[in-house]
Scaffold this motif. Structure first.
Motif, short mmCIF file in Angstrom:
data_model
loop_
_atom_site.label_atom_id
_atom_site.label_comp_id
_atom_site.label_asym_id
_atom_site.label_seq_id
_atom_site.Cartn_x
_atom_site.Cartn_y
_atom_site.Cartn_z
N GLY A 47 0.84 -1.31 0.01
CA GLY A 47 -0.01 -0.09 -0.16
C GLY A 47 0.87 1.20 0.25
O GLY A 47 2.01 1.26 0.02
N ARG A 48 0.17 2.37 -0.11
CA ARG A 48 0.93 3.79 -0.25
C ARG A 48 0.61 4.20 1.01
O ARG A 48 -0.89 4.40 1.35
N MET A 49 1.39 4.90 1.72
CA MET A 49 0.93 5.73 2.87
C MET A 49 1.48 6.99 3.00
O MET A 49 2.69 7.45 2.44
N LYS A 50 0.90 8.10 3.57
CA LYS A 50 1.40 9.37 3.88
C LYS A 50 1.63 9.52 5.21
O LYS A 50 0.96 9.14 6.28
N LYS A 51 2.79 10.66 5.32
CA LYS A 51 2.89 10.82 7.02
C LYS A 51 1.98 11.81 7.35
O LYS A 51 1.56 12.77 6.78
N CYS A 52 1.31 11.66 8.70
CA CYS A 52 0.39 12.45 9.44
C CYS A 52 1.05 13.50 9.90
O CYS A 52 2.05 13.51 10.88
N ASN A 53 0.96 14.88 9.07
CA ASN A 53 1.57 15.90 9.59
C ASN A 53 0.84 16.90 10.54
O ASN A 53 1.56 18.00 10.71
N GLN A 54 -0.27 16.51 10.94
CA GLN A 54 -0.88 17.17 11.98
C GLN A 54 -1.77 16.47 12.87
O GLN A 54 -1.99 15.10 12.51
N ARG A 55 -1.81 17.07 14.35
CA ARG A 55 -2.72 16.10 15.06
C ARG A 55 -4.05 17.09 15.48
O ARG A 55 -3.79 18.26 15.81
N LEU A 56 -5.25 16.59 15.28
CA LEU A 56 -6.48 17.60 15.40
C LEU A 56 -7.05 17.19 16.55
O LEU A 56 -7.33 16.05 16.89
#
Length: 383
Positions: free
Chosen positions: A80-89
């Protein structure tokens, strides 16, 4: 990796695989940079022998990622392709605040046209794992990113496992929003907090080469100890000393590095300790203080220091005691009234103005003043 290498997956995982956590479970996976770098976020390809799903959370090299693509599954592996979580909400439900890792983008990639789509100024798209908590998020709810408020104006679940929030810039509510800590409506439901975090091994500790040592860390809020606080640990030099997210440090090579512990949701609240890696056989002393963590005004309590050499209690060492206010103010809101061997008696001041403040009791090893520990003693009114 081509499909012809599928039968060799076990070999590649053993030889080249890296340890990651997938939804909190330890796994071996092959990670590579995505060849398509058109996205604004850090994007990677993950391959594992265990099942992967869209929306899975992957912890990799001290960063958190979200699997954002449909997963390609074969007999031997999943990809799979994954993106870095750049924020915490932080989403606030009438005083109950929950934090969510998210991939936030000001522009996105269109699968229909193959082009980058720029969103209107002041608008963002936030992608989160679709789970029981995020399903409670509703339109018009607000959250902060880097001290800027946004309002949810659209919700989409095109991909199973992911919820996408379309958001637009909103207005700051100066009466209720905790802008500094990025929490909406915080002061509408709770009083202000005063957090503190303490590493109880003092400012310097030692770990033997190729061995581990747990950090003794506590967090307090308005002087009261927090149960199971979320703490993030980092090493200034992981090649010398590593640390996991349970606070276990390990000596990799002889040398020293600093370990920093931060409250995960309040990263400005932190404490740092210098760790030195020493040869096997070297004495490694540590101190623990037992006694009541709460002292009422005008009352006294006894505290005892226990000295350990690499985890085994020893009785041929002694400590020196000192007392100070947690905020380093003067005069000190208590006193040492007796000291016998490795025990000490502390009496709290009689002023009612010390309520919800705290004393710090320090114990320093006489034979090695670099070894010390502190204990927080919360002060409360008698009535």
């Amino acid at each position: 990796m081509t499909r012809s290498l599928e039968p060799m997956l076990d070999f590649f995982l053993r030889e080249k695989g890296e340890l990651v956590h997938i939804n909190g479970m330890r796994q071996l996976a092959l990670i590579q940079d995505a060849t398509n770098t058109i996205q604004m976020t850090d994007e990677k390809i993950i391959r594992a022998a265990t099942p992967l799903h869209t929306g899975d959370i992957v912890d990799y090299r001290y960063e958190r990622y979200l699997i954002t693509s449909q997963v390609d599954q074969n007999e031997q592996s999943c990809r799979g392709r994954m993106k870095k979580c750049n924020q915490r909400l932080a989403i606030n439900w009438n005083g109950q605040v929950k934090w969510f890792d998210a991939v936030v983008e000001a522009r996105t990639f269109s699968t229909e046209t193959g082009k980058v789509i720029s969103m209107p100024e002041g608008n963002i798209l936030a992608s989160l794992q679709d789970n029981a908590d995020t399903r409670n998020i509703a339109l018009n709810q607000r959250f902060y990113i880097t001290h800027q408020p946004f309002k949810i104006v659209g919700m989409d679940r095109i991909l199973n496992g992911i919820i996408q929030l379309s958001c637009t810039l909103d207005n700051i509510n100066t009466a209720y929003d905790d802008v500094e800590n990025n929490i909406v409506d915080r002061w509408k439901y709770e009083i202000a907090h005063t957090y503190a975090l303490h590493i109880h091994q003092g400012t310097i500790a030692h770990v033997r080469l190729n061995e581990t040592m747990p950090l003794n860390v506590t967090a307090t809020d308005n002087g009261d100890e927090l149960a199971n606080p979320a703490i993030t640990y980092t090493s200034s030099d992981p090649s010398v000393i590593s640390v996991d997210q349970d606070g276990q440090v390990m000596g990799i090579v002889l040398g020293q590095a600093s370990i920093t512990a931060k409250l995960t949701y309040h990263p400005t609240v932190l404490s740092t300790i210098e760790i030195r890696v020493v040869e096997t056989g070297t004495h490694i002393y540590s101190i623990a203080i037992t006694g009541n963590p709460i002292l009422k005004t005008g009352q006294s309590a006894s505290y005892v220091s226990h000295i350990y050499d690499h985890g085994t209690e020893v009785f041929d060492q002694s400590v020196e005691w000192s007392l100070r206010n947690q905020d380093d103010s003067t005069p000190i809101m208590g006193s040492i009234t007796a000291s016998t061997g490795n025990s000490v008696t502390i009496k709290a001041g009689s002023s009612s103005g010390v309520n919800n403040k705290a004393l710090i009791l320090d114990a320093t090893l006489v034979s090695d003043p670099s070894i010390m520990i502190e204990k927080t003693i919360s002060l409360k009114n008698l009535f």
